[in-house]
Design a protein around this motif. Sequence first.
Motif, short mmCIF file in Angstrom:
data_model
loop_
_atom_site.label_atom_id
_atom_site.label_comp_id
_atom_site.label_asym_id
_atom_site.label_seq_id
_atom_site.Cartn_x
_atom_site.Cartn_y
_atom_site.Cartn_z
N VAL A 10 36.15 27.53 39.16
CA VAL A 10 36.02 28.69 38.29
C VAL A 10 37.37 29.40 38.25
CG1 VAL A 10 34.81 30.86 37.87
CG2 VAL A 10 33.60 28.96 38.97
N THR A 11 37.91 29.57 37.05
CA THR A 11 39.17 30.27 36.87
C THR A 11 38.96 31.51 35.99
OG1 THR A 11 39.78 29.07 34.86
CG2 THR A 11 40.42 28.07 36.99
N ARG A 12 39.98 32.33 35.93
CA ARG A 12 39.90 33.50 35.06
C ARG A 12 39.73 33.07 33.60
NH1 ARG A 12 42.33 38.46 37.37
NH2 ARG A 12 41.57 38.43 39.51
N ALA A 13 40.34 31.95 33.22
CA ALA A 13 40.19 31.46 31.85
C ALA A 13 38.72 31.14 31.57
CB ALA A 13 41.07 30.24 31.62
N ASP A 14 38.01 30.59 32.56
CA ASP A 14 36.57 30.32 32.38
C ASP A 14 35.82 31.62 32.13
OD1 ASP A 14 36.76 27.51 32.87
OD2 ASP A 14 36.79 27.92 35.03
N LEU A 15 36.20 32.68 32.85
CA LEU A 15 35.52 33.97 32.68
C LEU A 15 35.76 34.54 31.29
CD1 LEU A 15 36.19 35.68 36.14
CD2 LEU A 15 34.35 34.11 35.46
N VAL A 16 36.97 34.36 30.77
CA VAL A 16 37.27 34.83 29.41
C VAL A 16 36.42 34.07 28.39
CG1 VAL A 16 39.06 34.93 27.63
CG2 VAL A 16 39.59 35.63 29.98
N PRO A 78 28.89 38.38 45.14
CA PRO A 78 29.65 37.97 43.95
C PRO A 78 30.62 36.84 44.24
CG PRO A 78 30.52 40.03 44.81
CD PRO A 78 29.30 39.70 45.63
N VAL A 79 30.96 36.10 43.20
CA VAL A 79 31.98 35.06 43.27
C VAL A 79 33.28 35.71 42.82
CG1 VAL A 79 32.76 32.88 42.28
CG2 VAL A 79 30.35 33.19 42.84
N VAL A 80 34.17 35.92 43.79
CA VAL A 80 35.47 36.54 43.49
C VAL A 80 36.39 35.45 42.96
CG1 VAL A 80 37.43 37.80 44.46
CG2 VAL A 80 35.11 38.26 45.29
N THR A 84 44.80 33.07 39.84
CA THR A 84 45.67 31.92 40.10
C THR A 84 45.23 30.78 39.20
OG1 THR A 84 44.22 31.00 41.80
CG2 THR A 84 45.91 32.57 42.54
N ASP A 85 46.07 29.78 39.06
CA ASP A 85 45.69 28.61 38.28
C ASP A 85 44.50 27.89 38.90
OD1 ASP A 85 47.71 29.09 36.47
OD2 ASP A 85 49.11 27.67 37.41
N GLU A 86 44.38 27.93 40.22
CA GLU A 86 43.30 27.23 40.93
C GLU A 86 41.99 27.99 40.88
OE1 GLU A 86 46.24 28.08 42.61
OE2 GLU A 86 47.17 26.20 41.96
N GLY A 87 42.03 29.31 40.78
CA GLY A 87 40.80 30.10 40.80
C GLY A 87 40.06 29.92 42.10
N THR A 88 38.79 29.57 42.02
CA THR A 88 37.98 29.36 43.21
C THR A 88 37.01 28.21 42.94
OG1 THR A 88 36.72 30.51 44.93
CG2 THR A 88 36.12 31.00 42.64
N GLU A 89 36.25 27.84 43.95
CA GLU A 89 35.26 26.77 43.79
C GLU A 89 33.89 27.23 44.26
OE1 GLU A 89 37.69 22.57 44.21
OE2 GLU A 89 36.54 23.30 45.92
N ILE A 90 32.88 26.74 43.57
CA ILE A 90 31.50 26.94 44.00
C ILE A 90 30.97 25.56 44.37
CG2 ILE A 90 29.17 27.65 43.32
CD1 ILE A 90 30.50 29.54 41.28
#
Length: 130
Positions: A10-16, A78-80, A84-90
């Motif tokens: 999950v990246t910020r781009a996914d959130l957008v 929450p999923v913070v 970053t380009d990597e974001g996070t993982e679930i």
Amino acid sequence: MELPTQTFRVTRADLVRYAGASGDFNPIHWSDRTAVAVGLPGVIAHGMFTMALVGRAVTGWAGAPDAVVDYNVRFARPVVVPDTDEGTEIAVSAVVREVTEEGLTRFDVTATCQGEKVLSQARATVRAAR
């Protein structure tokens, strides 16, 4: 029986993209300043986006989207998503709890991010894919 773990980045781009698709433009999903001001550790993923990713794992285990009979979760934390380009993982895993006489499989689902459970009481019921 344990089902194979599925991992979603999950990246910020996914959130957008999700905000555009859902219409949920709450700034806690894109602005660190706003998220921190309301007491969050940073920008967080939309809860329904998190649930959808876990639902994707469920449909994968079920074999087809229409095989899912029931799917429920409660949000635990929450999923913070860092900027970053990597974001996070679930990471999503599950354990089969029961196979009924009617051919339904019930399983308990676990979703974690950074080693912390992000959902509680996550359960799914599926039938054999047609």
